[in-house]
Write an enzyme that holds these catalytic residues in place. Structure first.
Site, PDB file in Angstrom:
ATOM      1  N   HIS B 183      -6.502 -10.531  -1.616  1.00  0.00           N
ATOM      2  CA  HIS B 183      -5.331 -11.364  -1.335  1.00  0.00           C
ATOM      3  C   HIS B 183      -5.056 -12.324  -2.488  1.00  0.00           C
ATOM      4  O   HIS B 183      -3.907 -12.544  -2.865  1.00  0.00           O
ATOM      5  CB  HIS B 183      -5.571 -12.137  -0.040  1.00  0.00           C
ATOM      6  CG  HIS B 183      -4.458 -13.076   0.287  1.00  0.00           C
ATOM      7  ND1 HIS B 183      -3.217 -12.636   0.680  1.00  0.00           N
ATOM      8  CD2 HIS B 183      -4.380 -14.425   0.229  1.00  0.00           C
ATOM      9  CE1 HIS B 183      -2.436 -13.678   0.879  1.00  0.00           C
ATOM     10  NE2 HIS B 183      -3.114 -14.772   0.615  1.00  0.00           N
ATOM     11  N   GLU B 409      -1.433   5.259   4.539  1.00  0.00           N
ATOM     12  CA  GLU B 409      -2.567   4.447   4.104  1.00  0.00           C
ATOM     13  C   GLU B 409      -3.850   4.835   4.824  1.00  0.00           C
ATOM     14  O   GLU B 409      -4.885   4.219   4.652  1.00  0.00           O
ATOM     15  CB  GLU B 409      -2.272   2.944   4.257  1.00  0.00           C
ATOM     16  CG  GLU B 409      -1.615   2.555   5.552  1.00  0.00           C
ATOM     17  CD  GLU B 409      -1.094   1.114   5.561  1.00  0.00           C
ATOM     18  OE1 GLU B 409      -1.421   0.348   4.644  1.00  0.00           O
ATOM     19  OE2 GLU B 409      -0.365   0.767   6.494  1.00  0.00           O
ATOM     20  N   ASN B 432      -3.842   0.324  -1.452  1.00  0.00           N
ATOM     21  CA  ASN B 432      -4.988  -0.568  -1.222  1.00  0.00           C
ATOM     22  C   ASN B 432      -5.761  -0.143   0.026  1.00  0.00           C
ATOM     23  O   ASN B 432      -6.979   0.038   0.000  1.00  0.00           O
ATOM     24  CB  ASN B 432      -4.529  -2.019  -1.072  1.00  0.00           C
ATOM     25  CG  ASN B 432      -3.658  -2.476  -2.222  1.00  0.00           C
ATOM     26  OD1 ASN B 432      -3.638  -1.833  -3.262  1.00  0.00           O
ATOM     27  ND2 ASN B 432      -2.948  -3.558  -2.020  1.00  0.00           N
ATOM     28  N   ASP B 433      -5.034  -0.006   1.138  1.00  0.00           N
ATOM     29  CA  ASP B 433      -5.717   0.425   2.361  1.00  0.00           C
ATOM     30  C   ASP B 433      -6.154   1.884   2.267  1.00  0.00           C
ATOM     31  O   ASP B 433      -7.205   2.248   2.786  1.00  0.00           O
ATOM     32  CB  ASP B 433      -4.818   0.220   3.584  1.00  0.00           C
ATOM     33  CG  ASP B 433      -5.002  -1.171   4.187  1.00  0.00           C
ATOM     34  OD1 ASP B 433      -6.125  -1.702   4.089  1.00  0.00           O
ATOM     35  OD2 ASP B 433      -4.036  -1.723   4.731  1.00  0.00           O
TER      36      ASP B 433
END
Lengths: 87, 555
Positions: B183, B409, B432-433
């Site tokens: 993040h 994802e 990302n996921d």
């Protein structure tokens, strides 16, 4: 010992801004001031946390007590704060 | 000098402000040295300090915050609280433990006073933590408060920590944990400030130390000389100048169009996206409307926020609420305790338990788009299979939305992309996921950061079939993960058949320059080279060898 029994008129009860104003007013006087629900143990009116925990809602009665010189004036002011419709 | 991983380019120098994590509970069962009066004075002084600090911050903030903070200051200075603290210290408890227990007495009393008081009870925890931290000689919890801009140093940052962050006050981020897709990294790139993550000893930096942060090299230099600061700034400016190829639509050197879109987190990001030349929005995260709320925002409030974004761009892809896992929301609890929240009811899955939240959001979106020329596309996060795709598309149609897509994802969705392409109007790959689930490696665990490397051939192996399936069905397949913002990888993704790239606005100029420097054929060769590699470094090296235009741009 002077005492006032009043009905809480403020919309949010004795919470939020009315509670803060009430405690600030109580703190300004050197007298010991307590507040209670009828028949219950009184709490220190200068303690915001105790006053909030009292959880007095609109329409409920509270008993405010003070002792010493000028107690009546203090109680009048405090009673006025919880009976003001506008707050 | 400290060294970590540079994840957001740029250079900044400023004083360190350390954000501490949770304030520990002072252990029970210990006793103070014996001087109860001195211990009591210490405890009451701490409460007064916290009260004065809250009051002072309120006075500075003004408006509604002043009343809120003044009320909190009253709680810190509460005589009833002081009474309990004094009693506990008289029983022998040390000041930190006495303060901790006294707050908990009132917390319990307020909690009993009903639902209305729950928020006050939470305030009380914050005041307690401030007082305990002061007594333990620790910095106050939460995002540090400072009048002057600072370098924020933290263990790691969660969305809830940064929701209240004043962007004008943060010069750079340095965190001990986290990887390139944490993040912190995403936030820093969105804000355009340098960030260094996985910086081992950064929490040892004393508050107020001047540091020079280089978000490209990953260097964090305490007490830099003027020459060092000047040299670092000059190098950063030279890099930025080489990339200044203007704005305009994204395309390869031979004119193959690749729309370059921005990832945004709310109307506040519109300006940066426009100034970096975003052609539209490829990922509009809608969590900002829901964070820190005790009930769902009204459809009217949602509509206004969506409309602000839809009016600013010709093309917007909105992701429906993606709560759960690292983004928990108070009013959307998962039905059960989840030992592995990332594998639990999050994203679209959570909407099965709270269907009204999804339908309300879809209705608000449809209303926001009414009468505008904007092309609105809506997609669901965390879609696993055909059944979920169908039900989401049906919900969109029922709300009057004409373009309903799914995020790819979850590996299962990538592997069966052809089935999903028959149902959905478009795909958007969340790399990302996708990496987290392909490698069974939690994104938030810094020790597993290498699995978050978007150059991993296994991840590219999942991108390729999704892009192929979309192309075969005549549908778009974008990428909206951080992978799209890596200039070399953007070329590889284009070569794999990805049709649009969405990233933090600040990454757009570099990606635009990289694409413009290569032909589609070169991108395809780079993709083949990356797929042939056996690890991430090999993929990076192999692809770069096919992309000769990167080096002169300093990319």
């Amino acid at each position: 010992m002077a005492e006032r029994r009043v009905r809480v008129e403020t919309k949010v009860g004795l919470h939020a801004r009315p509670a803060a104003l009430f405690v600030q007013a109580a703190t300004r006087t050197p007298l010991d001031v307590t507040v209670a629900k009828p028949g219950k143990d009184p709490v220190n009116a200068k303690s915001i946390l105790s006053v909030l925990a009292l959880d007095a809602q609109q329409g409920e009665e509270i008993v405010i007590r003070a002792e010493g010189d000028g107690a009546d004036a203090v109680l009048d002011e405090l009673a006025g704060l919880v009976t003001e419709q506008s707050a | 000098m400290l060294r970590g991983t540079g994840v957001s380019p740029g250079v900044a120098a400023g004083p360190v402000r350390v954000m501490t994590g949770a304030v520990p509970e002072p252990p029970a069962g210990r006793r103070h040295a014996g001087d109860a009066d001195a211990e009591r004075d210490r405890a009451l002084a701490a409460l007064e300090t916290v009260g004065a600090d809250l009051e002072e911050r309120g006075a500075r903030a003004g408006g509604e915050a002043r009343d809120v903070l003044a009320a909190q200051a009253m709680m810190a200075r509460d005589p009833g609280l002081a009474g309990v603290v004094t009693d506990r210290i008289a029983e022998g408890l040390p000041a930190p433990r006495a303060v901790f227990e006294a707050f908990n007495v009132f917390h319990a009393a307020l909690s009993r006073a009903g639902e209305y008081m729950a928020a006050r009870a939470a305030d009380l925890d914050d005041i307690r933590d401030r007082a305990v931290a002061f007594l333990l000689g620790m910095p106050a919890p939460g995002v540090p408060d400072s009048d002057e801009p600072f370098v924020l140093v933290a263990r790691d940052l969660a969305p809830a920590d940064t929701a209240l962050l004043d962007p004008s006050k943060v010069l750079a981020f340095v965190t001990r944990d986290g990887g390139p897709t944490s993040h912190t990294a995403i936030l820093a790139r969105a804000m355009g400030v340098p960030a260094v993550v996985a910086c081992g000893d950064c929490l040892e930096l004393p508050d107020g130390t001047m540091v020079l942060v280089d978000g490209t090299s990953g260097e964090v230099r305490p007490d830099p000389t003027e020459q060092e600061t000047a040299a670092a700034h000059a190098a950063a400016e030279a890099r930025a100048a080489a990339l200044d190829v203007g704005t305009g639509p994204g395309a390869t050197a031979d004119g193959h169009r690749v729309p370059l879109l921005a990832n945004i987190g709310g109307p506040k990001d519109i300006e940066a996206a426009l100034s970096c030349g975003a052609e539209g929005v490829g990922l509009f995260r809608t969590e900002f409307l829901f964070l820190g709320r005790t009930t769902a925002p009204s459809e009217e409030e949602q509509e206004a926020a969506y409309r602000a974004v839809l009016e600013a761009f010709p093309h917007v892809v909105v992701r429906t609420l993606d709560a759960g896992a690292d983004k928990p929301l108070a009013f959307l609890p998962p039905p059960d305790d989840e030992p592995n929240p990332a594998l639990g009811e999050r994203g679209l899955r959570l909407m099965h338990s709270h269907p009204g939240v999804l339908t309300g959001q879809l209705r608000a979106l449809a209303r926001a788009a009414a009468g505008l020329d904007t092309e609105l596309r809506v997609m669901a996060p965390m879609v696993a299979d055909v059944a979920e795709t169908r039900s989401f598309v049906a919900a969109c149609r029922a709300a009057g939305l004409s373009s309903a897509g799914v995020m790819i994802e979850i590996p299962a969705a990538a592997l069966r992309a052809a089935d999903l392409a028959a149902e959905a109007d478009f795909f958007s790959l969340g790399t990302n996921d996708l990496a987290q689930y392909a490698f069974a490696a939690d994104r938030q665990i810094s020790g597993l950061a290498r699995f978050q490397d978007p150059w991993q051939p296994a991840l590219l192996d999942l991108v390729a079939p999704a892009a192929r399936a979309a192309t075969a069905a005549g549908k778009d397949c974008g990428v909206c993960g951080e992978a799209a913002g890596d200039p070399a990888l953007a070329c590889v993704l284009t070569g794999l058949g990805v049709t649009s790239l969405s990233m933090s606005a600040r990454s757009l100029p570099r990606v635009r320059a990289a694409l413009a420097a290569h032909t589609l054929d070169q991108c395809r060769r780079a993709a083949e080279a990356a797929l042939r590699a056996t690890d991430a470094d090999g993929a990076r090296t192999g692809a770069r060898a096919e992309l000769p235009g990167l080096e002169p741009l300093g990319l």
